[in-house]
Design a protein around this motif. Structure first.
Motif, PDB file in Angstrom:
ATOM      1  N   GLU A 164       0.823  -1.207   0.000  1.00 11.93           N
ATOM      2  CA  GLU A 164       0.000   0.000   0.000  1.00 11.93           C
ATOM      3  C   GLU A 164       0.858   1.258   0.000  1.00 11.93           C
ATOM      4  O   GLU A 164       0.603   2.215  -0.750  1.00 11.93           O
ATOM      5  CB  GLU A 164      -0.943   0.004   1.222  1.00 11.93           C
ATOM      6  N   GLN A 518      -6.759   0.933 -11.692  1.00 13.10           N
ATOM      7  CA  GLN A 518      -7.253  -0.434 -11.531  1.00 13.10           C
ATOM      8  C   GLN A 518      -7.813  -0.983 -12.852  1.00 13.10           C
ATOM      9  O   GLN A 518      -7.677  -2.185 -13.141  1.00 13.10           O
ATOM     10  CB  GLN A 518      -8.296  -0.502 -10.417  1.00 13.10           C
ATOM     11  N   THR A 539      -9.602  -4.304  -7.618  1.00 17.00           N
ATOM     12  CA  THR A 539      -9.989  -2.985  -7.114  1.00 17.00           C
ATOM     13  C   THR A 539      -8.902  -2.439  -6.203  1.00 17.00           C
ATOM     14  O   THR A 539      -8.200  -3.202  -5.535  1.00 17.00           O
ATOM     15  CB  THR A 539     -11.314  -3.059  -6.332  1.00 17.00           C
ATOM     16  N   ASP A 541      -8.419   0.566  -3.244  1.00 17.01           N
ATOM     17  CA  ASP A 541      -9.079   1.541  -2.374  1.00 17.01           C
ATOM     18  C   ASP A 541      -8.405   2.907  -2.520  1.00 17.01           C
ATOM     19  O   ASP A 541      -7.183   3.019  -2.403  1.00 17.01           O
ATOM     20  CB  ASP A 541      -9.023   1.079  -0.915  1.00 17.01           C
ATOM     21  N   GLU A 546      -5.251  -0.197  -0.682  1.00 17.50           N
ATOM     22  CA  GLU A 546      -5.229  -1.650  -0.548  1.00 17.50           C
ATOM     23  C   GLU A 546      -5.759  -2.281  -1.826  1.00 17.50           C
ATOM     24  O   GLU A 546      -6.812  -1.893  -2.347  1.00 17.50           O
ATOM     25  CB  GLU A 546      -6.071  -2.082   0.647  1.00 17.50           C
ATOM     26  N   ARG A 548      -7.385  -5.326  -3.900  1.00 20.44           N
ATOM     27  CA  ARG A 548      -8.263  -6.465  -3.639  1.00 20.44           C
ATOM     28  C   ARG A 548      -8.535  -7.183  -4.951  1.00 20.44           C
ATOM     29  O   ARG A 548      -8.995  -6.574  -5.924  1.00 20.44           O
ATOM     30  CB  ARG A 548      -9.573  -6.004  -2.995  1.00 20.44           C
ATOM     31  N   SER A 550     -10.704 -10.199  -6.663  1.00 22.14           N
ATOM     32  CA  SER A 550     -11.884 -11.014  -6.380  1.00 22.14           C
ATOM     33  C   SER A 550     -12.148 -11.973  -7.537  1.00 22.14           C
ATOM     34  O   SER A 550     -11.888 -11.667  -8.704  1.00 22.14           O
ATOM     35  CB  SER A 550     -13.108 -10.124  -6.144  1.00 22.14           C
ATOM     36  N   HIS A 555     -15.490 -13.635  -4.093  1.00 25.64           N
ATOM     37  CA  HIS A 555     -14.610 -13.934  -2.969  1.00 25.64           C
ATOM     38  C   HIS A 555     -13.227 -13.335  -3.211  1.00 25.64           C
ATOM     39  O   HIS A 555     -12.718 -13.359  -4.336  1.00 25.64           O
ATOM     40  CB  HIS A 555     -14.489 -15.449  -2.761  1.00 25.64           C
ATOM     41  N   GLU A 556     -12.634 -12.853  -2.117  1.00 23.88           N
ATOM     42  CA  GLU A 556     -11.330 -12.214  -2.238  1.00 23.88           C
ATOM     43  C   GLU A 556     -10.229 -13.255  -2.402  1.00 23.88           C
ATOM     44  O   GLU A 556     -10.217 -14.291  -1.721  1.00 23.88           O
ATOM     45  CB  GLU A 556     -11.038 -11.348  -1.000  1.00 23.88           C
ATOM     46  N   LYS A 558      -6.279 -13.590  -1.954  1.00 21.65           N
ATOM     47  CA  LYS A 558      -5.115 -12.919  -1.370  1.00 21.65           C
ATOM     48  C   LYS A 558      -3.960 -12.922  -2.361  1.00 21.65           C
ATOM     49  O   LYS A 558      -3.699 -13.932  -3.031  1.00 21.65           O
ATOM     50  CB  LYS A 558      -4.677 -13.616  -0.071  1.00 21.65           C
ATOM     51  N   LYS A 559      -3.279 -11.793  -2.439  1.00 16.71           N
ATOM     52  CA  LYS A 559      -2.120 -11.721  -3.333  1.00 16.71           C
ATOM     53  C   LYS A 559      -1.057 -12.733  -2.908  1.00 16.71           C
ATOM     54  O   LYS A 559      -0.370 -13.320  -3.752  1.00 16.71           O
ATOM     55  CB  LYS A 559      -1.538 -10.309  -3.302  1.00 16.71           C
TER      56      LYS A 559
END
Length: 663
Positions: A164, A518, A539, A541, A546, A548, A550, A555-556, A558-559
């Motif tokens: 971030e 993005q 996406t 933020d 951050e 994300r 999906s 559902h997310e 994780k990287k």
């Protein structure tokens, strides 16, 4: 903007002036491919462009001068970059460093020279800073990292699971927010300068606060400089550690991470050795205090018996010597104090009885007669028996367990020493082993120390920055109490209003650009990823930055859960997205981007990324990254190709036209 030609002279393995032409392609797009084996000078090309544009530290430049030329006294290095600007003008930037004709030149002797030529006319660069500012404004150094990057940069971004902070700073560099912040700072400066002309309530208060603010800013500048130096030292130690690690692996074919196990074995070996020394000391003490006496242990029972016999013999001798007195005493005991018999003995009978008893006592007990071998007094006999008892109950009997413990410890130490010496057969190898271990240990210590120093400095800088802001607020409050004219009051209000608008502009622009970022990142990721069908959206933020990811079900993902190849593809997509978001038209230079990717990801990058990366793309590759098959795939997009040939004996790099098998 397009790069037309780069010239490198006397830099690393580019001993002689080497011109690299970047020809134009069709349809306003060009991909130029430069091949080179590891160490041939690919990275030097990217470094040369950066040094030509922005300059560099003379210490680093001096270390990079071609060694053969430096040995001949040629302490100079130069770069020349020819560029076609967006307005179709031709700009040539030439930057060189030279120490002149002196014996044993040093880094501090290098003098920088900058020449700028625009449309064939040399521009005066007496004020070098003005043209440097022009170059930085035209090609902002904060965003070149999105256009000039290598495989290590991609891996660095891919490995950062908490990106971030990096993403925020990168996006602000891409958007030029640093210039807006500079404008805000200038507005604040102008506002403060205007306020100095106000009718002051207390000159002393303002002067005191202004001097305090100046002092704190001076401290902050010093701390920032110290922080930069520590960062450089930290990176230097990290580089030194990695080099030592590579040498360790090359020499002993063992991962340096086994140093912890080796260190633990060495620790146990030292502990066992110290225990052996302690056991030996205990054995010596036992031998010194008790061994001489204990050697006579087999005679102790005989000595005790002899003492008892001599005691009994001495008692018998005493009875013999006093037989008459004892006989008289015994006979008198028959009559005194009371008679034993009813009829008392006569004097004659008593005499006879005394003689008999005396004769009997004088004969003694022949069994108790013993030769006096020791012939010692009762007191000495008691002391000897006590000493024998003390020795029989002493620690001398611990000698055998101690000897056994020493033997076991020595066996264990021998095994540890054999383990430590595994892989090290000669004294020279042992010396190299110890040297590399010591060097890595020293680097680790320095890295920890510098990291801690950096942490403390960061805290001090934050504290000082807050203090400066508090002082500035106090100064503002003092100025607000002044009886200002309406013109100046309006001007100050306008400055505040503009600053407020700038802040709102930054917020809105950041939000819009984050949305664009993005979209662009996801656009390229879908082209490059083997899992693009599984991912629905990416996406970012606008406040926290951050990222994300999906899937189709919302559902997310994780990287950190992505494979190493997917992470690198994501990092490459993010770099492309940042370049597109910046809206700056610069050439894309990529150095060895495919080294850790599998064949599927490589295919996607060759087919989808390189042709769409930018209007001008310069690829620096090895023959295993872009091989014959990939070359044929790219060939229709290429505006040209070249290869770097490195002569190891001469330590010289030359440029040949055509890729590896075409050169």
């Amino acid at each position: 903007m397009r790069f037309k030609k780069l010239t490198i002279e006397n830099y690393k393995s580019f001993q002689f002036p080497t011109e690299i032409h970047f020809p134009d392609g069709q349809n306003s797009k060009s991909i130029f491919l430069i091949g080179g084996m590891n160490g041939a000078g690919k990275t030097s090309i990217m470094e040369g462009i950066n040094l030509c544009l922005y300059g560099g530290k003379v210490e680093n430049l001096f270390r990079s001068i071609n060694r053969k030329q430096l040995a001949l006294g040629n302490a100079g290095v130069s770069f020349e970059l020819e560029m076609e600007m967006d307005d179709a003008s031709l700009l040539i930037v030439k930057r060189s460093w030279s120490a002149g004709v002196i014996d044993k030149p040093r880094a501090k002797d290098l003098i920088e020279r900058l020449v700028v030529v625009r449309d064939g006319k040399r521009v005066s660069v007496q004020n070098k800073q003005i043209w440097q500012d022009f170059i930085r404004a035209t090609i902002p150094p904060g965003i070149t990292q999105f256009f000039f990057f290598d495989g290590e940069k991609i891996q660095e971004i891919a490995a950062d699971d908490h990106s971030e902070v990096r993403l925020k700073s990168s996006l602000e560099a891409a958007l030029g927010i640093e210039y807006i912040n500079k404008l805000s700072s200038d507005l604040l400066y102008i506002k403060q300068e205007e306020r100095k002309g106000f009718i002051e309530i207390s000159d002393e208060d303002l002067e005191f606060k202004e001097s305090e603010l100046k002092l704190q800013k001076s401290k902050l500048s010093r701390l920032n400089k110290e922080r930069d130096e520590i960062r450089e030292d930290l990176e230097s130690f990290k580089t030194q550690y990695e080099e030592a690690k590579k040498r360790f692996q090359a020499n002993f074919n063992v991962e340096p991470e086994t140093r912890d196990a080796i260190r633990e074995i060495e620790k146990r070996r030292i502990q066992r050795t110290n225990r052996i020394n302690q056991v030996e000391s205990e054995i010596r003490n036992l031998c010194e205090n008790y061994l001489p006496y204990s050697l006579l242990g087999s005679f102790f029972d005989g000595i005790k018996k002899q003492i008892d016999r001599e005691r009994e013999s001495a008692q018998s001798e005493a009875i013999k010597e006093n037989a008459e007195k004892l006989a008289r005493k015994i006979v008198r005991a028959v009559e005194e104090p009371e008679p034993i018999f009813n009829e008392p003995l006569s004097s004659e009978k008593m005499v006879v009885l005394e003689k008999r008893i005396s004769a009997l006592l004088s004969e003694g007990d022949s069994q108790n007669v013993s030769n006096k071998i020791l012939n010692i007094s009762d007191r000495d006999a008691v002391n000897i028996i006590q000493k024998i008892d003390y020795l029989e109950n002493s620690d001398i009997f611990l000698l055998l367990p101690l000897l056994e413990e020493k033997r076991e410890l020595q066996i264990e130490v021998n095994k540890m020493e054999a383990t430590l010496q595994s892989g090290v057969k000669t004294d020279s190898e042992k010396e190299i082993f110890d040297e590399l271990q010591s060097e890595m240990e020293s680097c680790t210590t320095q890295i920890g120390r510098k990291t801690e120093q950096l942490r403390i400095l960061e805290e001090d800088i934050l504290t000082l920055d807050k203090k400066i802001k508090d002082i500035e607020i106090e100064i503002e409050k003092l100025y607000e109490k002044h009886n200002v004219s309406k013109v100046k009051a309006d001007f100050i209000n306008e400055c505040d209003a503009i600053a407020g608008l700038l802040n709102q502009f930054i917020i809105r622009m950041r939000k819009n650009k984050v949305h664009l970022l993005q979209e662009k990142t996801f656009e390229m990721y879908k082209l490059l990823s083997t899992k693009s069908g599984l991912i629905k959206d990416i996406t970012i933020d606008a406040k926290s930055f951050e990222i994300r990811i999906s899937d189709r079900n919302g559902h997310e993902i994780k990287k950190s859960g992505l494979s190493a190849g997917e992470k690198e593809v994501f990092a490459l997509s993010l770099l492309w997205g940042l370049a597109q978001t910046s809206e700056v038209k610069l050439p894309i230079i990529i150095d060895t981007p495919l080294s850790r990717l599998d064949s599927t990801h490589r295919d996607n990058i060759i087919r989808n990324y390189f042709p769409n990366a930018g209007e001008q793309v310069i690829i620096l590759s090895t023959d295993t990254e872009i091989d014959n098959n990939y070359y044929r795939t790219l060939q229709s997009h290429l505006s040209g190709a070249a290869s770097l040939e490195f002569n190891q004996q001469q330590e010289l790099t030359t440029l040949k036209t055509g890729y590896f098998w075409e050169a």
